[in-house]
Write a protein that holds these residues in place. Structure first.
Motif, short mmCIF file in Angstrom:
data_model
loop_
_atom_site.label_atom_id
_atom_site.label_comp_id
_atom_site.label_asym_id
_atom_site.label_seq_id
_atom_site.Cartn_x
_atom_site.Cartn_y
_atom_site.Cartn_z
N PRO A 290 0.83 -1.14 -0.08
CA PRO A 290 0.12 -0.06 -0.06
C PRO A 290 1.06 1.25 0.22
O PRO A 290 1.79 1.07 0.63
N LEU A 291 0.33 2.25 -0.75
CA LEU A 291 0.98 3.70 -0.68
C LEU A 291 1.42 4.08 0.49
O LEU A 291 2.40 4.59 0.83
N GLY A 292 0.59 4.06 1.52
CA GLY A 292 0.56 4.48 2.67
C GLY A 292 1.82 4.07 3.41
O GLY A 292 2.61 4.72 4.39
N ASP A 293 2.21 2.71 3.13
CA ASP A 293 3.63 2.27 3.76
C ASP A 293 4.77 2.86 3.37
O ASP A 293 5.59 3.23 4.18
N MET A 294 4.81 3.16 2.07
CA MET A 294 5.92 4.11 1.59
C MET A 294 5.88 5.31 2.21
O MET A 294 6.81 5.74 2.52
N ILE A 295 4.71 6.21 2.04
CA ILE A 295 4.88 7.19 2.72
C ILE A 295 5.31 7.52 4.13
O ILE A 295 6.07 8.42 4.35
N THR A 296 4.56 6.57 4.78
CA THR A 296 4.99 6.72 6.25
C THR A 296 6.41 6.16 6.40
O THR A 296 7.15 6.82 7.60
N ARG A 297 6.94 5.41 5.85
CA ARG A 297 8.42 5.08 6.09
C ARG A 297 9.35 6.00 5.47
O ARG A 297 10.44 6.31 6.21
N ARG A 298 9.08 6.66 4.44
CA ARG A 298 10.09 7.60 3.95
C ARG A 298 9.92 8.97 4.61
O ARG A 298 11.04 9.59 4.59
N PHE A 299 8.76 9.47 4.96
CA PHE A 299 8.58 10.79 5.59
C PHE A 299 8.15 10.90 6.85
O PHE A 299 7.42 10.11 7.29
N GLY A 300 8.72 11.95 7.78
CA GLY A 300 8.12 12.13 9.09
C GLY A 300 7.06 12.95 9.41
O GLY A 300 6.30 13.01 10.16
N ASN A 301 6.99 14.03 8.45
CA ASN A 301 6.20 15.13 8.70
C ASN A 301 4.88 15.06 8.04
O ASN A 301 4.81 14.57 6.90
N ASP A 302 3.86 15.18 8.90
CA ASP A 302 2.44 14.94 8.34
C ASP A 302 1.94 15.73 7.29
O ASP A 302 1.24 15.18 6.19
N LEU A 303 2.41 16.86 7.00
CA LEU A 303 2.06 17.91 5.80
C LEU A 303 2.78 17.20 4.63
O LEU A 303 2.16 17.08 3.58
N VAL A 304 4.22 17.06 4.86
CA VAL A 304 4.96 16.34 3.71
C VAL A 304 4.28 15.03 3.23
O VAL A 304 4.14 14.97 2.07
N ARG A 305 3.89 14.19 4.13
CA ARG A 305 3.26 12.93 3.85
C ARG A 305 1.94 13.33 2.99
O ARG A 305 1.67 12.69 2.03
N GLY A 306 1.18 14.22 3.36
CA GLY A 306 0.01 14.51 2.55
C GLY A 306 0.01 15.00 1.07
O GLY A 306 -0.77 14.71 0.32
N VAL A 307 1.18 15.83 1.14
CA VAL A 307 1.53 16.32 -0.16
C VAL A 307 1.93 15.24 -1.20
O VAL A 307 1.49 15.09 -2.44
N VAL A 308 2.42 14.25 -0.81
CA VAL A 308 2.82 13.10 -1.47
C VAL A 308 1.55 12.36 -1.85
O VAL A 308 1.30 11.84 -2.77
N ALA A 309 0.83 11.86 -0.74
CA ALA A 309 -0.46 11.07 -0.80
C ALA A 309 -1.35 11.61 -1.71
O ALA A 309 -2.17 10.76 -2.54
N THR A 310 -1.51 13.08 -1.83
CA THR A 310 -2.67 13.49 -2.70
C THR A 310 -2.57 12.79 -4.21
O THR A 310 -3.62 12.72 -4.79
N ASP A 311 -1.57 12.78 -4.75
CA ASP A 311 -1.48 12.01 -6.17
C ASP A 311 -1.86 10.59 -6.04
O ASP A 311 -2.35 10.12 -7.45
N GLY A 312 -2.29 9.81 -5.07
CA GLY A 312 -2.87 8.85 -5.19
C GLY A 312 -4.53 8.76 -5.01
O GLY A 312 -5.15 7.88 -4.84
N LEU A 313 -4.92 9.96 -4.84
CA LEU A 313 -6.26 10.23 -4.36
C LEU A 313 -6.95 11.00 -5.35
O LEU A 313 -8.44 11.11 -4.97
N ILE A 314 -6.34 11.47 -6.40
CA ILE A 314 -7.30 12.21 -7.47
C ILE A 314 -8.27 11.46 -8.02
O ILE A 314 -8.05 10.62 -8.48
N GLY A 315 -9.47 11.91 -7.82
CA GLY A 315 -10.72 11.10 -8.46
C GLY A 315 -10.76 9.64 -8.06
O GLY A 315 -11.54 8.89 -8.65
N THR A 316 -9.98 9.36 -7.05
CA THR A 316 -10.10 8.02 -6.39
C THR A 316 -10.54 7.76 -4.66
O THR A 316 -9.66 8.34 -4.15
N PHE A 317 -11.54 7.23 -4.60
CA PHE A 317 -12.23 7.28 -3.30
C PHE A 317 -11.38 5.79 -2.65
O PHE A 317 -11.99 4.87 -2.69
N THR A 318 -10.29 6.27 -1.70
CA THR A 318 -9.84 5.15 -1.00
C THR A 318 -8.74 5.64 0.10
O THR A 318 -8.60 6.83 0.19
#
Length: 517
Positions: free
Chosen positions: A170-198
């Motif tokens: 899952p994408l969240g595994d990579m994001i939380t392992r690579r980054f520590g800041n919640d805002l930075v994590r969110g910036v990365v995560a948005t590209d996995g959520l465009i038009g995608t409800f998950t």
């Protein structure tokens, strides 16, 4: 039976036009049927506000996945402008500061990471960008070729750990392992959520597939502004298709398709039938099944709200260290920390509109003022496009006007939470005195564009490869455009490697026809 053509294309969106151009240039007789009075589908520009001379990219607005190969092969006279700023994200806990990623100034970007307390994530961000480019360089050249097998695609990436992060976990595994800041994590995560409800942690990996397509465009992942608006892209595709000899019939609503290639349509109040040696469906697979008289199955579900605004000037920010021109010069993320994104998903799953609503904003006119009349541009006016996440079609009420009003209010409240002045005070007014703002729900997209459930991808995205044991006996299977019927191919966003303004679905359907003939 009024006529026969080598190819009949159902739907005149940009993919249908792409397929028409390639096949007509190859000497095939092509008839394209479009129910609206114009072609382009979601890739159009429109005068959205009466009496105001501004041509907005009404639905689609940025370009990343349109391969330079298609532009060159078809001779498309289009210009895509690169934005200097990647993104700006105010800190929702303290909107007087935020993260500005400046592609033209690494030192400024580093200082911005420091200001939000994410100094440890700077090097990780740079490494992550490098890793994504390696994946993009490896995978993007394959999207206009027959589908590779999973094992072949993995070899192309050449990095098993990166492959596992992007494709297997899952994408969240990579994001939380690579980054520590919640805002930075969110910036990365948005590209996995465009038009995608998950959720980015969901084992379905829906977010991973969405993220991959948002990251590999033309080997860089950059999202560019089409000069002249999205309609300029469609206009060029229409021009080259017509010049090649394709017949394009607008105002022709397809009412049925038979597996033998017969296509029934209604035009000027008449019922007509045409037969195609091949039928290319530039509609969602769910819609195609209905046209075939088959049980359509579960309806796709979009998960976004789109708001277009026209302002007399850009708004002032609560963050005094960033100019509005810089903040709105890239993707402006609002209330999109990872915690907020995950919380918003849970709220929407429970049947409520997330508060605050995660949103991102694009300002086309900063990069391309040509969409405004010279007189309007001289006044300092600007367009804003707001894309709200986690607003699935299931939230739409029977009264769509009520849904539209609720979502618009949620978008404006989210936006105002990071501004030093209410955005409503900056709206220009149209000819009748109404404010220049329009909101498009998933129900609006279904009604206007025949997108079932308002799903901008025509259904869940697929990997850009075949599983090692998947059949590849036919050209349509190898190119990712097969249906259960040999004469009928997908050529839109619902094809393998479909989604976004790319032309890839249309190109690959055309290549499957030419290979199979």
């Amino acid at each position: 039976m009024d006529s026969t053509h080598d190819i009949v294309i159902v739907g005149g969106g940009h993919n249908g036009l792409t397929a028409a151009a390639y096949l007509a240039r190859a000497g095939r007789s092509v008839l394209l049927l479009e129910r609206d009075d114009h072609v382009g589908g979601a890739a159009i520009s429109a005068d959205a506000f009466a009496g105001v001379d501004a041509r907005l990219s009404r639905y689609s607005y940025l370009v990343s996945l349109l391969p330079a190969r298609i532009i060159d092969e078809l001779g498309l006279a289009i210009e895509l402008a690169r934005r200097r700023y990647s993104s700006y994200t105010p800190d929702p806990a303290n909107p007087s500061t935020g993260l500005l990623v400046d592609s033209g100034d690494q030192a400024a970007t580093r200082a911005s990471f420091d200001r939000i307390g994410a100094d440890k994530d700077v090097a990780r961000w740079q490494q992550f960008g490098d890793d994504l480019v390696r994946a993009a360089v490896a995978l993007f050249p394959t999207v206009c070729e027959p589908l590779p097998a999973r094992s072949e695609a993995r070899r192309l990436v050449g990095d098993d750990e990166l492959w596992k992060e992007l494709i297997e976990h899952p994408l969240g595994d990579m994001i939380t392992r690579r980054f520590g800041n919640d805002l930075v994590r969110g910036v990365v995560a948005t590209d996995g959520l465009i038009g995608t409800f998950t959720s980015v942690h969901d084992a379905s990996l829906d977010a991973n597939r969405c993220f991959l397509y948002h990251s590999i465009g033309n080997g860089t992942g950059d999202w560019d502004v089409p000069i002249g608006g999205m309609g300029a892209v469609t206009g060029e595709l229409e021009r080259v298709a017509r010049a090649a000899g394709a017949r394009i019939l607008t105002g022709a609503e397809v009412t049925g398709v038979d597996p033998d290639g017969a296509v029934r349509y209604r035009v000027d109040g008449r019922e007509e039938t045409v037969r195609g040696g091949r039928v290319l469906a530039n509609v969602a697979p769910w819609v195609l099944r209905g046209l075939l008289g088959e049980a359509p199955g579960d309806k796709p579900e979009g998960a976004q709200v789109k708001v277009n605004l026209l302002l007399r000037r850009l708004p002032r920010l609560l963050d005094p260290t960033v100019s509005p021109e810089a903040a709105f010069g890239g993707t402006f993320h609002i209330n999109e920390t990872l915690t907020q994104l995950e919380g918003g998903y849970a709220t929407a799953r429970s049947g409520q509109i997330p508060t605050p609503l995660p949103c991102e904003i694009y300002c086309h006119s900063l990069t391309d003022p040509s969409i405004l009349s010279p007189e309007l541009a001289a006044t300092g006016a600007h367009t804003l496009t707001v894309f709200g996440l986690h607003t699935p079609d299931r939230l739409t009420h029977p009264d769509n006007a009520a849904t539209r009003a609720q979502l618009q209010a949620a978008v404006l409240a989210s936006l105002n939470s990071v501004l030093a002045e209410p955005i409503e005070d900056l709206l220009l007014t149209a000819a009748a005195g109404a404010p220049c703002i329009e909101t498009k729900t998933t129900a609006d997209l279904e009604a206007a564009l025949n997108l079932p459930g308002g799903d901008i991808f025509h259904g869940l995205l697929s990997w850009p490869f075949l599983e090692d044991d998947e059949p590849r006996d036919t050209a349509a299977q190898r190119w990712g455009v097969a249906t259960e019927h040999a004469r009928i191919l997908l050529c839109g966003a619902g094809a393998r490697r479909g989604g976004g303004v790319s032309g890839i679905g249309g190109h690959n359907a055309a290549m499957a026809v030419l290979e199979g003939d």
